[in-house]
Design a protein around this motif. Structure first.
Motif, PDB file in Angstrom:
ATOM      1  N   GLU A  66       0.583  -1.066  -0.140  1.00 29.00           N
ATOM      2  CA  GLU A  66       0.109   0.180  -0.193  1.00 29.00           C
ATOM      3  C   GLU A  66       1.087   0.955  -0.163  1.00 29.00           C
ATOM      4  N   THR A  67       1.798   1.289   0.786  1.00 25.00           N
ATOM      5  CA  THR A  67       3.058   2.806   0.612  1.00 25.00           C
ATOM      6  C   THR A  67       3.534   2.296  -0.627  1.00 25.00           C
ATOM      7  N   ALA A  68       4.091   1.376  -0.824  1.00 25.43           N
ATOM      8  CA  ALA A  68       4.471   1.450  -2.495  1.00 25.43           C
ATOM      9  C   ALA A  68       3.468   2.054  -3.509  1.00 25.43           C
ATOM     10  N   ALA A  69       2.035   1.648  -3.715  1.00 27.59           N
ATOM     11  CA  ALA A  69       0.575   2.406  -4.653  1.00 27.59           C
ATOM     12  C   ALA A  69       0.720   4.031  -4.062  1.00 27.59           C
ATOM     13  N   MET A  70       0.944   4.105  -2.814  1.00 25.88           N
ATOM     14  CA  MET A  70       0.863   5.346  -2.409  1.00 25.88           C
ATOM     15  C   MET A  70       1.878   6.427  -2.558  1.00 25.88           C
ATOM     16  N   LEU A  71       3.275   5.908  -3.099  1.00 28.72           N
ATOM     17  CA  LEU A  71       4.198   6.624  -3.491  1.00 28.72           C
ATOM     18  C   LEU A  71       4.179   6.203  -5.344  1.00 28.72           C
ATOM     19  N   SER A  72       4.527   5.704  -5.757  1.00 28.28           N
ATOM     20  CA  SER A  72       3.805   5.223  -7.105  1.00 28.28           C
ATOM     21  C   SER A  72       2.050   4.970  -7.728  1.00 28.28           C
ATOM     22  N   PRO A  73       1.487   6.324  -7.124  1.00 27.02           N
ATOM     23  CA  PRO A  73       0.469   5.762  -7.961  1.00 27.02           C
ATOM     24  C   PRO A  73       0.267   5.886  -9.428  1.00 27.02           C
ATOM     25  N   HIS A  74       0.748   5.771 -10.438  1.00 29.18           N
ATOM     26  CA  HIS A  74       0.782   5.696 -11.320  1.00 29.18           C
ATOM     27  C   HIS A  74       1.076   4.320 -12.028  1.00 29.18           C
ATOM     28  N   LYS A  75       1.873   3.679 -10.950  1.00 29.00           N
ATOM     29  CA  LYS A  75       2.215   2.086 -11.293  1.00 29.00           C
ATOM     30  C   LYS A  75       1.331   1.451 -10.868  1.00 29.00           C
ATOM     31  N   THR A  76       1.366  -0.186 -11.553  1.00 29.46           N
ATOM     32  CA  THR A  76       0.907  -1.648 -11.428  1.00 29.46           C
ATOM     33  C   THR A  76       1.583  -2.065  -9.977  1.00 29.46           C
ATOM     34  N   VAL A  77       0.463  -1.631  -9.253  1.00 33.38           N
ATOM     35  CA  VAL A  77       1.789  -2.520  -7.583  1.00 33.38           C
ATOM     36  C   VAL A  77       0.695  -3.664  -7.299  1.00 33.38           C
ATOM     37  N   LEU A  78       1.222  -4.744  -7.148  1.00 30.69           N
ATOM     38  CA  LEU A  78       0.696  -5.912  -6.985  1.00 30.69           C
ATOM     39  C   LEU A  78       1.043  -6.689  -6.014  1.00 30.69           C
ATOM     40  N   LEU A  79       0.381  -7.344  -4.772  1.00 33.31           N
ATOM     41  CA  LEU A  79       0.377  -8.136  -4.218  1.00 33.31           C
ATOM     42  C   LEU A  79       0.044  -9.970  -4.078  1.00 33.31           C
ATOM     43  N   PRO A  80       1.254 -10.254  -4.081  1.00 34.07           N
ATOM     44  CA  PRO A  80       1.036 -11.758  -5.012  1.00 34.07           C
ATOM     45  C   PRO A  80      -0.472 -13.135  -4.085  1.00 34.07           C
ATOM     46  N   ASN A  81      -0.105 -12.424  -3.087  1.00 32.65           N
ATOM     47  CA  ASN A  81      -1.157 -13.263  -1.882  1.00 32.65           C
ATOM     48  C   ASN A  81      -2.129 -11.993  -1.526  1.00 32.65           C
TER      49      ASN A  81
END
Ligand code: 13P
Ligand code: SF4
Length: 303
Positions: A66-81
């Protein structure tokens, strides 16, 4: 498919998707070995903020992705599980924090990065285990401060800075597995060993340690120290990199019971599946993201 075949498929898909694989230091050894970058919460946030990859496959727990998604809002962040959570982060909700702020009007709020985006959005500044002391030092001394959700990291930062903090009653159930007797017994058997513990441990455990460090802090200390033996008071996944990077040294877990099951449910199969289906995507609603990212960025400015 065997592990080798799965790994090859992952590497192939990673290229095709322009993806980067990030892994926390507690991940399974095979995931750490596969990752482009393995690190602590701070290092992972910094890498997520600066990577040029379009897709981030985050091998860690939900708050980290979630922190990664906040810092890179235009990227796709995937959590495998999607079930990889953090019980400590779940010990504080935004509504509970709003109530606490009402009880202490005018208080500053420091939230450990192990918290939900909603809690971060209600906070002034974030911290990780590696910069909690510096973040607390940076607070306005004339204002009271709430620290959440980890009472033990809060106690550690308060002691180091000699500041009074209003502590939240949260804790990490994994680090609670490490007891005073575990450390004492190992110290009796290995009197020359250096004791490194995570600041999420209880104060009486930290009191027996030579150093309280973040997971990357432990790696740095193990590299630099002249000691040959180390007692490691944190989640046992930490031993993988410590041993790999220092084959001539001996590392002992303070407790074999310190296992974060949430970290271990990210497997090679899940990573492959995640890249194949581009799931599970972590999206932070813009209204939360805008506020929460301010607390994270303020931390990144302090360091
Ligand atoms: P680090 O930031 O030190 O890696 O710690 C993260 C964590 O979840 C510890 O339990
Ligand atoms: Fe959360 Fe503790 Fe697991 Fe870290 S080790 S992710 S604080 S439950």
């Amino acid at each position: 498919m065997n592990k080798q075949e799965i790994t090859e498929k992952i590497l192939h898909l990673k290229k095709e998707r322009n993806a980067i694989i990030l892994a926390h230091n507690y991940q399974l050894g095979e995931i750490q070995d596969l990752a482009d970058f393995t690190g602590d919460s701070l290092g992972l946030s910094q890498t997520a903020a600066t990577t040029e990859a379009e897709v981030i496959v985050f091998c860690g727990v939900h708050f980290m992705a979630e922190t990664a998604a906040m810092l890179s809002p235009h990227k796709t962040v995937l959590l495998p599980n999607p079930n990889a959570g953090c019980p400590m982060a779940d010990m504080a909700t935004a509504e509970q924090l709003r109530q606490e702020k009402k009880k202490h009007p005018g208080s500053q709020v420091v939230c450990y990065v192990n918290s939900t985006a909603e809690v971060k959005a209600e906070s002034d500044v974030c911290c990780t285990s590696s910069n909690a002391v510096n973040v607390v030092k940076s607070l306005n001394e004339k204002q009271s401060a709430i620290f959440l959700p980890d009472q033990y990291l809060g106690t550690y930062a308060a002691t180091k800075t000699k500041r009074n903090l209003i502590l939240w009653p949260g804790y990490c159930p994994v680090h609670m597995q490490i007891g005073v007797d575990d450390i004492k017994n190992l110290k009796t058997r290995y009197p020359e060993a250096e004791v490194l513990v995570h600041p999420e441990c209880r104060p009486e455990v930290i009191a027996l340690a030579d150093y309280a460090l973040s997971t990357d802090g432990m790696l740095k200390r193990a590299r630099q120290s002249s000691a040959k033996e180390f007692i490691i008071g944190t989640e046992i996944g930490m031993l993988h990199r410590l041993k790999k990077e220092n084959p001539e040294k001996i590392f002992m877990p303070a407790s074999e019971k310190a296992v974060c099951t949430d970290m271990k449910i990210i497997t090679l199969e899940k990573v492959l599946w995640s890249l194949e289906r581009m799931e599970f995507r972590i999206i932070v609603p813009p209204s939360i993201q805008e506020k929460a990212v301010q607390a994270v960025n303020r931390m990144l400015e302090i360091l």
